[in-house]
Design an enzyme around this catalytic site. Structure first.
Site, PDB file in Angstrom:
ATOM      1  N   ASP A  52      46.660 -18.008  -1.779  1.00 58.42           N
ATOM      2  CA  ASP A  52      47.783 -17.590  -2.595  1.00 58.42           C
ATOM      3  C   ASP A  52      47.852 -18.739  -3.725  1.00 58.42           C
ATOM      4  O   ASP A  52      48.345 -18.520  -4.677  1.00 58.42           O
ATOM      5  CB  ASP A  52      49.038 -17.250  -1.915  1.00 58.42           C
ATOM      6  CG  ASP A  52      49.150 -15.797  -1.486  1.00 58.42           C
ATOM      7  OD1 ASP A  52      48.050 -15.326  -1.375  1.00 58.42           O
ATOM      8  OD2 ASP A  52      50.233 -15.353  -1.045  1.00 58.42           O
ATOM      9  N   ASN A  94      46.033 -11.087  -3.526  1.00 58.51           N
ATOM     10  CA  ASN A  94      47.012 -10.374  -2.814  1.00 58.51           C
ATOM     11  C   ASN A  94      48.132 -11.148  -3.059  1.00 58.51           C
ATOM     12  O   ASN A  94      49.036 -11.041  -2.144  1.00 58.51           O
ATOM     13  CB  ASN A  94      46.647 -10.053  -1.412  1.00 58.51           C
ATOM     14  CG  ASN A  94      47.548  -8.823  -0.928  1.00 58.51           C
ATOM     15  OD1 ASN A  94      48.291  -8.370  -1.831  1.00 58.51           O
ATOM     16  ND2 ASN A  94      47.600  -8.512   0.306  1.00 58.51           N
ATOM     17  N   ASP A 326      60.554 -12.152   5.962  1.00 55.77           N
ATOM     18  CA  ASP A 326      59.057 -12.596   6.472  1.00 55.77           C
ATOM     19  C   ASP A 326      59.312 -13.090   8.041  1.00 55.77           C
ATOM     20  O   ASP A 326      58.323 -12.566   8.767  1.00 55.77           O
ATOM     21  CB  ASP A 326      58.460 -13.695   5.642  1.00 55.77           C
ATOM     22  CG  ASP A 326      58.158 -12.944   4.228  1.00 55.77           C
ATOM     23  OD1 ASP A 326      58.078 -11.634   4.324  1.00 55.77           O
ATOM     24  OD2 ASP A 326      57.945 -13.924   3.281  1.00 55.77           O
ATOM     25  N   GLU A 354      52.239  -7.354   2.463  1.00 53.56           N
ATOM     26  CA  GLU A 354      50.719  -7.438   2.353  1.00 53.56           C
ATOM     27  C   GLU A 354      50.263  -6.046   2.825  1.00 53.56           C
ATOM     28  O   GLU A 354      49.234  -5.798   2.532  1.00 53.56           O
ATOM     29  CB  GLU A 354      50.421  -8.660   3.123  1.00 53.56           C
ATOM     30  CG  GLU A 354      50.299  -9.873   2.358  1.00 53.56           C
ATOM     31  CD  GLU A 354      51.728 -10.584   2.261  1.00 53.56           C
ATOM     32  OE1 GLU A 354      52.877  -9.641   2.337  1.00 53.56           O
ATOM     33  OE2 GLU A 354      51.729 -11.708   1.759  1.00 53.56           O
ATOM     34  N   HIS A 398      48.025 -11.978   6.920  1.00 54.57           N
ATOM     35  CA  HIS A 398      48.447 -13.338   7.787  1.00 54.57           C
ATOM     36  C   HIS A 398      49.422 -13.130   8.678  1.00 54.57           C
ATOM     37  O   HIS A 398      49.115 -13.821  10.021  1.00 54.57           O
ATOM     38  CB  HIS A 398      48.680 -14.529   6.719  1.00 54.57           C
ATOM     39  CG  HIS A 398      49.730 -14.289   5.757  1.00 54.57           C
ATOM     40  ND1 HIS A 398      50.717 -15.156   5.533  1.00 54.57           N
ATOM     41  CD2 HIS A 398      50.385 -13.156   5.176  1.00 54.57           C
ATOM     42  CE1 HIS A 398      51.724 -14.810   4.444  1.00 54.57           C
ATOM     43  NE2 HIS A 398      51.480 -13.320   4.568  1.00 54.57           N
ATOM     44  N   ARG A 399      50.419 -12.737   8.311  1.00 56.52           N
ATOM     45  CA  ARG A 399      51.715 -12.666   9.471  1.00 56.52           C
ATOM     46  C   ARG A 399      51.367 -11.598  10.662  1.00 56.52           C
ATOM     47  O   ARG A 399      51.907 -12.209  11.924  1.00 56.52           O
ATOM     48  CB  ARG A 399      52.803 -12.151   8.895  1.00 56.52           C
ATOM     49  CG  ARG A 399      53.354 -13.196   7.654  1.00 56.52           C
ATOM     50  CD  ARG A 399      54.831 -13.268   7.340  1.00 56.52           C
ATOM     51  NE  ARG A 399      54.856 -13.808   6.179  1.00 56.52           N
ATOM     52  CZ  ARG A 399      54.835 -15.276   5.988  1.00 56.52           C
ATOM     53  NH1 ARG A 399      54.458 -15.896   7.373  1.00 56.52           N
ATOM     54  NH2 ARG A 399      55.021 -15.755   4.858  1.00 56.52           N
ATOM     55  N   LYS A 424      45.885 -17.205   3.895  1.00 55.64           N
ATOM     56  CA  LYS A 424      46.813 -16.825   2.848  1.00 55.64           C
ATOM     57  C   LYS A 424      47.947 -17.771   2.626  1.00 55.64           C
ATOM     58  O   LYS A 424      48.435 -18.097   1.478  1.00 55.64           O
ATOM     59  CB  LYS A 424      47.318 -15.316   2.988  1.00 55.64           C
ATOM     60  CG  LYS A 424      48.200 -14.936   1.876  1.00 55.64           C
ATOM     61  CD  LYS A 424      48.731 -13.524   1.912  1.00 55.64           C
ATOM     62  CE  LYS A 424      48.992 -12.600   0.749  1.00 55.64           C
ATOM     63  NZ  LYS A 424      50.067 -13.077   0.170  1.00 55.64           N
TER      64      LYS A 424
END
Ligand code: DC
Length: 671
Positions: A52, A94, A326, A354, A398-399, A424
């Site tokens: 990112d 993204n 998040d 995402e 990613h999470r 990311k």
């Protein structure tokens, strides 16, 4: 690293140690944009290096900012509010934190100074809404063209166009706070003739992210005033001024995985997390309160957090997670270890991240055996009554990958698909995780690679280990180091050999392995170990049962997460008889002699193929008939004749066996 399209995390048992967090994504990309718009130079320290931030840096470069690395820091020379180029096509991957604010800033700059700029991203980015921001920019007078579906990227902004900064600019606050953030970051570019007011429509979500924006704007010389969370005013004559140097704090959302890890598994020493603490300006630092409410024992310092397991099982709760959108995802995984169902509410924004994170989380946690209910803006997780091993799909999010890894404490292995997606925001996530977790040794996968001398097993083992991110045990080097010590201390001059004395040295070798180097009490002995005299001595000492016993424990201690590639003659038979994959190389003596010949010639050493071959055959015979640890394949070994294979082909063969091995036991993706 991660040669395979998935990563196996073995069942994990405990966690302890210290981790250092990568820089905050939200702060990094805001700071980069502000530095790029400012007059003068900004030195940015501890910037996050990830997908990112890379797209933001590329975009700023394309717009004419000069960006240089200066040791650990980055120097950004900003545009000072004046476009250096009138046209560019920016690809923003993204990264919502790049797409939204760059759209706003370029729309205003193009309106004022003329030009045309295109902004696009990956397919998922083209499904993430931006219409509310575009509407706000259009009411201001900006020219924004949809290049695809209306209300979504890709789009183009162009100018000149007259701006109306007198009327308040209205923007919706209930879909993504990034729309407001984008306007706040961009509108100082248009405040030269008077103040600009922004009015938020609907309930503003994710307010802590707007606080980060305001705090960073203040550092760059823009003092926004606000009335509650409804009206924001940018003072007339605002100008971005570089603050000189900016330190980016560690990422508080990234911290959540380690806070959760400590709560789940730091049963002895604490898990220490460095880079954020109670002084943080990031809203996700409040994850700490939620984790405490679930039972974690947490101490915070200004810039660090220490976590231990407190209540166990964790305490189930119901939480309005609007303030930590998040990090709240991490709570969904902690909920797997709770004493009842946990409900997260006010998480509608998960659906436009995402991926649709509510749907994704529900379907992946179900695979592990959890019972899940979901609604438009809520998720309820009841812990598994019996855990199932699962292959976690990560949806290029990613999470999902980081959360998924925390499910490995349920007593079953988990597979993380497409583990690279962590790049990311946290490219080293898995390495960092593996540096602080422990598993029962028998749960850690081992690949044993053996074969006759000069078969290329050392090269193969090192390459397979590197490709899988596994540790490497070059057991031959342990015998060689023992031999070197014995030689230096004159222990090989006795006849018969004093096995006990040599074994005593072997048991207490002050050894350290570094990539490509072996250190003996700090001395680099890598080259010394390859000497022919040492090889011969190693062959002598390795025939002593007492020496083999002395090195046994040391070799077992190499079995650590995420896995081990062990190279040496008895790896698959004696040291790791339970190894999940055993490979035995069987290159012919003729081939091996030829390879060794080439090797020697390339080093300028003259050699004779026939005598090399005779030597190898003699050694094979001695090795396979000796009483102690004779060279022979384990019964369940895969034989690999690499005579006509390149190293790359041999590596691919071993990796193919390895993924086959896993697919036998593990559930199929999506199953
Ligand atoms: O693989 P290498 O050439 O570095 O091994 C050095 C010596 O140690 C060689 O004589 C084989 C022996 N060895 C052993 O007996 N057991 C092992 N596990 C590895 C090596």
């Amino acid at each position: 690293m991660y040669a395979l399209p998935f990563l196996e995390v073995p069942p994990l048992a405990s966690a302890a140690g210290t981790v250092r967090l990568p820089g905050s994504k939200s702060i990094s990309n805001r700071v980069l944009l502000l530095a790029g718009l400012s007059e003068g130079e900004t030195v940015v320290r501890d910037l996050l290096d990830s997908d990112d931030t890379r797209v933001m840096l590329d975009a700023l470069r394309a717009l004419g900012c000069t960006i240089e690395t200066d040791g650990e820091a980055l120097r950004v020379r900003g545009l000072g509010g004046t476009l250096a180029t009138r046209s560019a096509a920016l690809f923003l991957g993204n990264a919502g934190t790049a797409m939204r604010p760059l759209t706003a800033a370029l729309a205003v700059l193009a309106a004022r100074q003329g030009g045309r700029f295109e902004l696009s991203g990956v397919a998922r980015m083209h499904e993430r809404p931006i219409g509310d921001l575009v509407d706000a920019l259009r009411t201001l007078g900006c020219a924004v063209d949809d290049l695809g579906q209306s209300g979504y990227p890709p789009l183009a902004v162009r100018g000149p166009a007259p701006l109306d900064t007198q009327r308040p600019i209205r923007v919706r606050g209930d879909v993504s706070s990034q729309f407001l953030t984008a306007l706040l970051l961009a509108l100082p570019l248009a405040a030269d003739q008077g103040p600009i007011t922004i009015e938020v429509e609907g309930e503003l979500i994710s307010r802590p992210y707007v606080e980060i924006t305001l705090s960073l704007l203040a550092r760059f010389g823009i003092d926004v005033t606000r009335e509650g969370w409804r009206r924001f005013a940018i003072p007339a004559g605002s100008r971005y001024r570089s603050p000189g140097t900016v330190h980016v704090e560690g990422d508080a959302s990234s911290a959540s995985y380690f806070v959760a890890l400590g709560a789940i598994a730091a049963t002895g020493a604490p898990l220490r997390i460095e880079g954020v603490g109670h002084d943080s300006i990031q809203g996700d630092i409040r994850f700490v309160e939620a984790a405490r409410a679930m039972g974690a024992d947490i101490r915070t310092g200004a810039n660090a957090i220490e976590v231990r397991r407190g209540a166990w099982p964790l305490r189930a709760l119901t939480l309005d997670a609007n303030h930590i959108p998040d990090a709240a995802k991490t709570l969904a995984v902690m909920a797997l270890y709770a004493d009842g169902p946990t409900t997260l509410t006010q998480i509608a924004s998960w659906r436009v991240k995402e991926t649709d994170r509510i749907a994704a989380m529900a379907s992946e946690l179900r695979k592990l055996g959890a019972a899940i209910d979901e609604g438009p803006d809520w998720l309820r997780i009841a812990p598994p009554s019996s855990w199932r091993s699962a292959s976690i799909r990560t949806y290029d999010d990613h999470r999902m990958a980081m959360c998924g890894s925390l499910a490995a404490f349920g007593g079953v292995p988990v597979r993380i698909e497409d583990p690279k997606c962590v790049a990311k925001t946290f490219p080293d996530y898995f390495e960092t995780l593996f540096s602080v977790v422990r598993a029962r040794p028998e749960d850690v996968p081992v690949i044993a690679i053996d074969g006759p001398t000069a078969s290329g097993k050392g090269t193969l083992a090192a390459e397979v280990a590197a490709r899988l991110g596994y540790g490497l045990l070059d057991s031959g080097s342990l015998y060689r180091v023992t031999a070197l010590v014995a030689l230096r201390q004159g222990l090989l001059e006795h006849d018969p050999l004093d096995a006990a004395a040599i074994a005593a040295r072997a048991a207490t070798l002050p050894l350290a392995f570094e990539p490509g180097r072996v250190l003996l009490a700090g001395e680099d002995v890598t080259d010394a170990l390859r000497a022919e005299t040492v090889g011969l001595a190693a062959s002598q000492v390795s025939a002593l049962p007492a020496v083999r016993r002395a090195l046994h424990e040391l070799q077992l201690s190499f079995r650590r997460v995420p896995g081990l590639v062990a190279d040496g003659r008895d790896m698959g038979t004696v040291v790791f008889p339970g190894a999940q994959l055993k490979v035995f190389l069987t290159a012919s003596a003729a081939q091996r002699a030829e390879r060794r010949h080439k090797q020697l010639i390339s080093k300028g050493i003259s050699a004779n193929i026939a005598s090399l071959r005779a030597d190898l055959e003699a050694r094979d015979l001695r090795d396979s008939t000796r009483a102690v640890a004779p060279l022979r394949p384990a019964e369940d070994a895969h034989l690999l004749d690499n005579s006509s294979l390149t190293i790359e082909q041999s590596v691919d063969r071993v990796l193919a066996w390895w993924s086959e091995h896993w697919s036998v036991g593990a559930p199929r993706p999506g199953g």
